[in-house]
Scaffold this motif. Structure first.
Motif, PDB file in Angstrom:
ATOM      1  N   THR B  50       0.773  -1.371  -0.072  1.00 56.22           N
ATOM      2  CA  THR B  50       0.032   0.033  -0.165  1.00 56.22           C
ATOM      3  C   THR B  50       0.889   1.136   0.024  1.00 56.22           C
ATOM      4  N   ALA B  74       1.848  17.543  -4.090  1.00 60.31           N
ATOM      5  CA  ALA B  74       0.081  17.780  -4.224  1.00 60.31           C
ATOM      6  C   ALA B  74      -0.479  16.155  -4.394  1.00 60.31           C
ATOM      7  N   ASP B  77      -0.093  14.442  -1.117  1.00 64.14           N
ATOM      8  CA  ASP B  77      -1.034  14.954  -0.168  1.00 64.14           C
ATOM      9  C   ASP B  77      -2.329  14.544  -0.301  1.00 64.14           C
ATOM     10  N   ALA B  78      -2.786  14.244  -1.391  1.00 66.94           N
ATOM     11  CA  ALA B  78      -4.289  13.734  -1.735  1.00 66.94           C
ATOM     12  C   ALA B  78      -4.205  12.427  -1.583  1.00 66.94           C
ATOM     13  N   ARG B  79      -3.237  11.776  -1.410  1.00 71.40           N
ATOM     14  CA  ARG B  79      -3.001  10.133  -0.929  1.00 71.40           C
ATOM     15  C   ARG B  79      -2.922  10.127   0.608  1.00 71.40           C
ATOM     16  N   PRO B  81      -4.373  10.940   3.696  1.00 66.09           N
ATOM     17  CA  PRO B  81      -5.444  11.618   4.605  1.00 66.09           C
ATOM     18  C   PRO B  81      -5.028  11.982   5.984  1.00 66.09           C
ATOM     19  N   ARG B  86       1.021  13.055   7.148  1.00 66.24           N
ATOM     20  CA  ARG B  86       1.603  13.983   5.994  1.00 66.24           C
ATOM     21  C   ARG B  86       2.795  14.887   6.978  1.00 66.24           C
ATOM     22  N   ASP B 187      -3.206  12.234 -11.106  1.00 70.85           N
ATOM     23  CA  ASP B 187      -4.382  11.559 -10.686  1.00 70.85           C
ATOM     24  C   ASP B 187      -4.482  10.273 -10.936  1.00 70.85           C
ATOM     25  N   ASP B 188      -3.812   9.451 -12.015  1.00 71.74           N
ATOM     26  CA  ASP B 188      -3.888   8.383 -12.184  1.00 71.74           C
ATOM     27  C   ASP B 188      -2.964   7.189 -11.488  1.00 71.74           C
ATOM     28  N   LEU B 189      -2.108   7.854 -10.820  1.00 71.83           N
ATOM     29  CA  LEU B 189      -0.911   6.933 -10.356  1.00 71.83           C
ATOM     30  C   LEU B 189      -1.606   6.234  -9.101  1.00 71.83           C
ATOM     31  N   PRO B 190      -1.005   5.148  -8.832  1.00 68.28           N
ATOM     32  CA  PRO B 190      -1.477   4.278  -7.756  1.00 68.28           C
ATOM     33  C   PRO B 190      -1.758   5.033  -6.556  1.00 68.28           C
ATOM     34  N   ALA B 191      -2.836   4.796  -5.628  1.00 64.29           N
ATOM     35  CA  ALA B 191      -3.153   5.369  -4.531  1.00 64.29           C
ATOM     36  C   ALA B 191      -3.449   4.543  -3.282  1.00 64.29           C
ATOM     37  N   ALA B 192      -2.887   3.317  -3.379  1.00 66.44           N
ATOM     38  CA  ALA B 192      -3.077   2.057  -2.681  1.00 66.44           C
ATOM     39  C   ALA B 192      -3.168   2.514  -1.005  1.00 66.44           C
ATOM     40  N   GLY B 193      -4.215   2.455  -0.339  1.00 69.01           N
ATOM     41  CA  GLY B 193      -4.390   2.935   0.946  1.00 69.01           C
ATOM     42  C   GLY B 193      -4.550   1.810   1.792  1.00 69.01           C
ATOM     43  N   ALA B 194      -4.136   2.227   3.130  1.00 68.66           N
ATOM     44  CA  ALA B 194      -4.234   1.243   4.286  1.00 68.66           C
ATOM     45  C   ALA B 194      -4.912   1.909   5.315  1.00 68.66           C
TER      46      ALA B 194
END
Lengths: 252, 214
Positions: B50, B74, B77-79, B81, B86, B187-194
């Motif tokens: 992630t 940025a 930052d968007a990835r 939360p 951060r 915006d299309d780059l991976p954003a795998a979250g945990a």
């Protein structure tokens, strides 16, 4: 099954909201609910068929115009099911736009990843500066006492022309580590609420594994993980309420 | 590309403040989810696929194009939360930049960039490529919490290092995946979250006494 649905909510000019477009097809059927005439618009998604199943390609478009107030809910959970293995993963793409002065509350029932499913949920929301958004997504990892299927969610929320929140979550057998202590920690349900707009709540701990935190941009994220969906709902439901109209708007 | 230079960048002894952070492990130890070598291994895998993937992608992109640092920052930052994460990422980015500037002529990328953005810029300045930047980023997301686990749980360091070794092929796979995304819109780059890393970081930030900054 390929299907699409479209909602356009616009201000009626007298403080109320009307649907200028409300069109769906099975399994994405739309029903206007609640009080008519003069108030906010509420639309419920009604599943017109089982699924989504492998091979399904579903799309929902939502447009909220200036001054319009729209709530979208669903009558029942969405149950992602397996289908014929040779078909591609099922897919639900939701796109929404909210104009300045518009308000959208998206609060459907959870997505349940039934064992063996393979589903992709892609969400893209664009909110103009001065628009208000409350965007809820819950996921449940399998039905009762069932292993989870594979689901990937992809979310992009833009506010005032900038990415506010970009998130992906992958669960199920094709997602390594998903149930481990960094991701869901054995929790069977997870949910998020993204709040964006001019008027936001303060950061807070919501009890258990649930937190309301300020994003880098003009928004907040509530994130909750729980042993079941009830724990998640207890933390997130109170946030999913449309803010009241301002006095100025009521007088107009 | 110099292999020795990559080792300098990936060395845990690089004085960039990483030892002060547990990568979210301390919060999960306190929650009781991480308590032995097996659960440390599960934590490391979940973090690698992630946050590790996201860090690798942004390090690779920053290495390929350090001048795009504002957009990449940025995007991070968007990835990210959690404000605590951060803050931790920017503190580590700033510290890494300081260490990096003493070694190589690093491009201007702002005062306290997100850590992967700083790492990519350092790799570029060191003459490394995006794949190497991504490997260093992915590897770092594993080694930080692994050494924290030894300290927090008093685990056998040999066993914990064996976990890191077992994850090496996955680090390579993630780095290759990351390097292939260069040039994609941010915006299309991976954003795998945990989710538990975000939630745990916010809970951890409220503690009065803690061993690690994050």
């Amino acid at each position: 099954m390929k299907a699409s649905a479209h909602i356009v909510a616009e201000s009626d000019g007298r403080g109320g909201t009307r649907p200028s477009v409300l069109r769906g097809e099975s399994p994405l059927l739309l029903r206007r609910t609640g009080r008519r005439g003069g108030g906010d618009l509420t639309v419920h998604l009604v599943g017109g068929a089982a699924g989504p199943l492998r091979g399904d390609d579903l799309r929902l478009d939502i447009e909220v115009g200036p001054g319009a107030r729209l709530t979208v809910r669903s009558v029942a959970a969405q149950l992602a099911l397996p289908g014929r293995l040779e078909l591609p993963a099922s897919r639900l793409a939701v796109r929404a736009t909210v104009a300045a002065g518009g308000t959208l509350l998206w609060a459907p029932e959870p997505l349940i990843a039934a064992a063996g499913c393979h589903h992709l949920a892609a969400t893209e929301v664009t909110v103009e500066r001065g628009g208000t958004l409350i965007w809820r997504d819950d996921i449940v990892c399998g039905r009762h006492a069932e292993t989870s299927g594979t689901v990937k969610t992809e979310v992009l929320i833009r506010y005032a022309g900038r990415a506010l929140y970009r998130h992906e979550l992958a669960i199920g057998p094709s997602a390594p580590g998903w149930s481990g202590p960094a991701v869901l920690g054995g929790g069977r349900a997870a949910g998020t609420v993204v709040l964006a707009g001019p008027s936001l709540p303060r950061a807070a701990l919501l009890g258990g594994d649930a937190v309301l935190m300020p994003l880098a941009g003009p928004g907040m994220l509530a994130s909750a993980v729980g042993p079941d969906i009830r724990a998640v709902a207890a933390a997130l439901d109170p946030l999913c309420v449309l803010p009241g109209r301002t006095v100025e708007k009521l007088a107009a | 590309m110099s292999l020795a230079t990559l080792l300098v960048l990936g060395d845990g002894r690089l004085p960039s403040g990483g030892h002060a952070h547990s990568g979210g492990l301390e919060a999960q130890v306190a929650a009781g989810r991480v308590h032995d070598v097996t659960s440390v291994g599960e934590f490391l895998l979940g973090r690698l696929v992630t946050s590790g993937l996201v860090a690798a992608v942004f390090a690779a992109c920053s290495c390929a194009q350090p001048a795009a640092f504002r957009e990449l920052d940025a995007g991070m930052d968007a990835r990210t939360p959690s404000p605590a994460l951060r803050k931790a990422s920017r503190a580590q980015g700033r510290a890494l930049l300081r260490a990096g500037r003493a070694m190589w002529p690093v491009a201007t990328i702002g005062r306290d960039p997100h850590h992967p953005v700083a790492l990519g810029a350092l790799a570029n300045a060191a003459g490394l490529g995006p794949l190497e930047a991504a490997v260093a980023a992915a590897h770092g997301t594993v080694t930080g919490p692994a050494s924290a686990a030894v300290r927090l749980l008093g685990l056998d360091p040999y066993e914990v290092h064996a976990l890191i070794a077992r994850l090496a092929p996955e680090c390579d796979r993630i780095a290759a995946d990351a390097a292939s995304r260069i040039g994609d819109p941010v915006d299309d780059l991976p954003a795998a979250g945990a989710p538990l890393l975000d939630i745990g970081a916010e809970l951890h930030a409220t503690w009065e006494v803690r061993l690690f900054a994050s």
